[in-house]
Design a protein around this motif. Structure first.
Motif, PDB file in Angstrom:
ATOM      1  N   LEU A   9       0.825  -1.209   0.000  1.00  0.00           N
ATOM      2  CA  LEU A   9       0.000   0.000   0.000  1.00  0.00           C
ATOM      3  C   LEU A   9       0.863   1.265   0.000  1.00  0.00           C
ATOM      4  CD1 LEU A   9      -2.907  -0.904   2.458  1.00  0.00           C
ATOM      5  CD2 LEU A   9      -3.074  -0.479   0.019  1.00  0.00           C
ATOM      6  N   ALA A  10       1.939   1.252   0.742  1.00  0.00           N
ATOM      7  CA  ALA A  10       2.831   2.422   0.791  1.00  0.00           C
ATOM      8  C   ALA A  10       3.475   2.667  -0.569  1.00  0.00           C
ATOM      9  CB  ALA A  10       3.897   2.227   1.856  1.00  0.00           C
ATOM     10  N   ILE A  11       3.912   1.601  -1.232  1.00  0.00           N
ATOM     11  CA  ILE A  11       4.523   1.731  -2.556  1.00  0.00           C
ATOM     12  C   ILE A  11       3.479   2.222  -3.551  1.00  0.00           C
ATOM     13  CG2 ILE A  11       5.510   0.431  -4.485  1.00  0.00           C
ATOM     14  CD1 ILE A  11       6.975  -1.271  -2.406  1.00  0.00           C
ATOM     15  N   GLY A  12       2.301   1.672  -3.494  1.00  0.00           N
ATOM     16  CA  GLY A  12       1.232   2.088  -4.403  1.00  0.00           C
ATOM     17  C   GLY A  12       0.868   3.545  -4.198  1.00  0.00           C
ATOM     18  N   ALA A  13       0.810   3.972  -2.935  1.00  0.00           N
ATOM     19  CA  ALA A  13       0.484   5.374  -2.640  1.00  0.00           C
ATOM     20  C   ALA A  13       1.559   6.304  -3.177  1.00  0.00           C
ATOM     21  CB  ALA A  13       0.299   5.561  -1.149  1.00  0.00           C
ATOM     22  N   GLY A  14       2.805   5.876  -3.067  1.00  0.00           N
ATOM     23  CA  GLY A  14       3.910   6.690  -3.595  1.00  0.00           C
ATOM     24  C   GLY A  14       3.838   6.849  -5.098  1.00  0.00           C
ATOM     25  N   VAL A  15       3.518   5.755  -5.797  1.00  0.00           N
ATOM     26  CA  VAL A  15       3.387   5.807  -7.259  1.00  0.00           C
ATOM     27  C   VAL A  15       2.231   6.717  -7.639  1.00  0.00           C
ATOM     28  CG1 VAL A  15       2.830   4.425  -9.305  1.00  0.00           C
ATOM     29  CG2 VAL A  15       4.486   3.570  -7.657  1.00  0.00           C
ATOM     30  N   VAL A  16       1.106   6.613  -6.943  1.00  0.00           N
ATOM     31  CA  VAL A  16      -0.051   7.464  -7.229  1.00  0.00           C
ATOM     32  C   VAL A  16       0.310   8.928  -7.022  1.00  0.00           C
ATOM     33  CG1 VAL A  16      -2.371   8.092  -6.419  1.00  0.00           C
ATOM     34  CG2 VAL A  16      -1.786   5.693  -6.782  1.00  0.00           C
ATOM     35  N   LEU A  17       1.032   9.231  -5.970  1.00  0.00           N
ATOM     36  CA  LEU A  17       1.444  10.619  -5.720  1.00  0.00           C
ATOM     37  C   LEU A  17       2.353  11.139  -6.822  1.00  0.00           C
ATOM     38  CD1 LEU A  17       2.051  10.675  -1.849  1.00  0.00           C
ATOM     39  CD2 LEU A  17       0.300  11.898  -3.132  1.00  0.00           C
ATOM     40  N   LEU A  18       3.262  10.320  -7.263  1.00  0.00           N
ATOM     41  CA  LEU A  18       4.165  10.749  -8.337  1.00  0.00           C
ATOM     42  C   LEU A  18       3.408  11.008  -9.631  1.00  0.00           C
ATOM     43  CD1 LEU A  18       7.369   8.520  -7.928  1.00  0.00           C
ATOM     44  CD2 LEU A  18       7.214  10.999  -7.707  1.00  0.00           C
ATOM     45  N   ILE A  19       2.508  10.104  -9.968  1.00  0.00           N
ATOM     46  CA  ILE A  19       1.802  10.232 -11.241  1.00  0.00           C
ATOM     47  C   ILE A  19       0.693  11.272 -11.141  1.00  0.00           C
ATOM     48  CG2 ILE A  19       0.308   9.029 -12.897  1.00  0.00           C
ATOM     49  CD1 ILE A  19       1.954   6.494 -12.308  1.00  0.00           C
ATOM     50  N   GLY A  20      -0.114  11.188 -10.152  1.00  0.00           N
ATOM     51  CA  GLY A  20      -1.279  12.054 -10.045  1.00  0.00           C
ATOM     52  C   GLY A  20      -1.011  13.331  -9.292  1.00  0.00           C
ATOM     53  N   GLY A  21       0.039  13.407  -8.561  1.00  0.00           N
ATOM     54  CA  GLY A  21       0.303  14.566  -7.714  1.00  0.00           C
ATOM     55  C   GLY A  21       1.230  15.574  -8.360  1.00  0.00           C
ATOM     56  N   GLY A  22       1.307  15.632  -9.657  1.00  0.00           N
ATOM     57  CA  GLY A  22       2.129  16.639 -10.317  1.00  0.00           C
ATOM     58  C   GLY A  22       3.513  16.160 -10.668  1.00  0.00           C
ATOM     59  N   GLY A  23       3.925  15.044 -10.184  1.00  0.00           N
ATOM     60  CA  GLY A  23       5.244  14.532 -10.532  1.00  0.00           C
ATOM     61  C   GLY A  23       5.178  13.777 -11.840  1.00  0.00           C
ATOM     62  N   SER A  24       6.285  13.421 -12.348  1.00  0.00           N
ATOM     63  CA  SER A  24       6.316  12.685 -13.598  1.00  0.00           C
ATOM     64  C   SER A  24       7.480  11.729 -13.565  1.00  0.00           C
ATOM     65  CB  SER A  24       6.487  13.660 -14.770  1.00  0.00           C
ATOM     66  OG  SER A  24       6.593  12.947 -15.972  1.00  0.00           O
ATOM     67  N   LEU A  25       7.264  10.616 -14.184  1.00  0.00           N
ATOM     68  CA  LEU A  25       8.345   9.646 -14.254  1.00  0.00           C
ATOM     69  C   LEU A  25       9.260   9.923 -15.434  1.00  0.00           C
ATOM     70  CD1 LEU A  25       6.330   6.402 -13.393  1.00  0.00           C
ATOM     71  CD2 LEU A  25       7.824   7.728 -11.906  1.00  0.00           C
ATOM     72  N   ALA A  26       8.826  10.758 -16.408  1.00  0.00           N
ATOM     73  CA  ALA A  26       9.646  11.087 -17.572  1.00  0.00           C
ATOM     74  C   ALA A  26       9.468  12.555 -17.918  1.00  0.00           C
ATOM     75  CB  ALA A  26       9.239  10.211 -18.752  1.00  0.00           C
TER      76      ALA A  26
END
Length: 173
Positions: A9-26
């Motif tokens: 759950l912690a890893i999933g929440a982190g990924v959601v924050l990166l993608i949906g929270g203004g961050g980007s993986l690329a």
């Protein structure tokens, strides 16, 4: 809840924050080169030839043996080469080493330098071009000197010279 479930759950929440929270993986980026060129400084130089002293009639004077009297004017002339290389470069020629010594300042007059072309035409004190010139200064023992004022006085010209100095761009306008 199990530890593995909590970790997932912690890893999933982190990924959601990166993608949906203004961050980007690329991220995209691009750069371009420039051919701005090379900047080169100009040059200011002064060269001097052998100077000579003359009297008011243009006759050569040897300062070692000449004795000036009230009313005499002696002129020191020296060939000067000026190099001015640079956009907006302006310079002024002044004399150096002409300070008064034993004479009373009210009995003598030492001129500012005068520049002429090699043909004898006047040149302004503010220079903007390279060239070959004649620089001269005059020493006048004023005819208004009275009595025996300044008899046996001396004026040391051993350090006479000329100085070429760049003018401030704002002052040279």
């Amino acid at each position: 809840m199990k530890k593995t479930t909590k970790g997932a759950l912690a890893i999933g929440a982190g990924v959601v924050l990166l993608i949906g929270g203004g961050g980007s993986l690329a991220v995209w980026n691009q750069s371009v080169g420039s051919e701005a060129g090379t900047l080169q400084a100009g040059n200011l130089a002064l060269t001097a030839g052998q100077g000579t002293w003359t009297d008011a009639e243009g006759q050569a004077v040897d300062l070692a043996s000449y004795r000036v009297v009230p009313g005499d004017t002696l002129t020191y002339s020296q060939p000067i080469g000026v190099v001015l290389e640079g956009d907006n470069l302006k310079a002024e020629l002044t004399s150096t080493g002409v300070a008064e010594s034993g004479f009373d300042s009210q009995n003598i007059e030492v001129s500012d330098p005068v520049l002429t072309t090699t043909a004898g035409d006047p040149v302004p004190a503010t220079l903007s071009e390279s060239g070959q010139f004649e620089a001269s200064i005059s020493f006048e023992f004023l005819s208004t000197t009275t009595g025996t004022d300044d008899t046996l006085s001396t004026h040391d010209f051993e350090n006479v010279g000329f100085k070429l100095e760049q003018l401030d761009a704002g002052a040279a306008a």
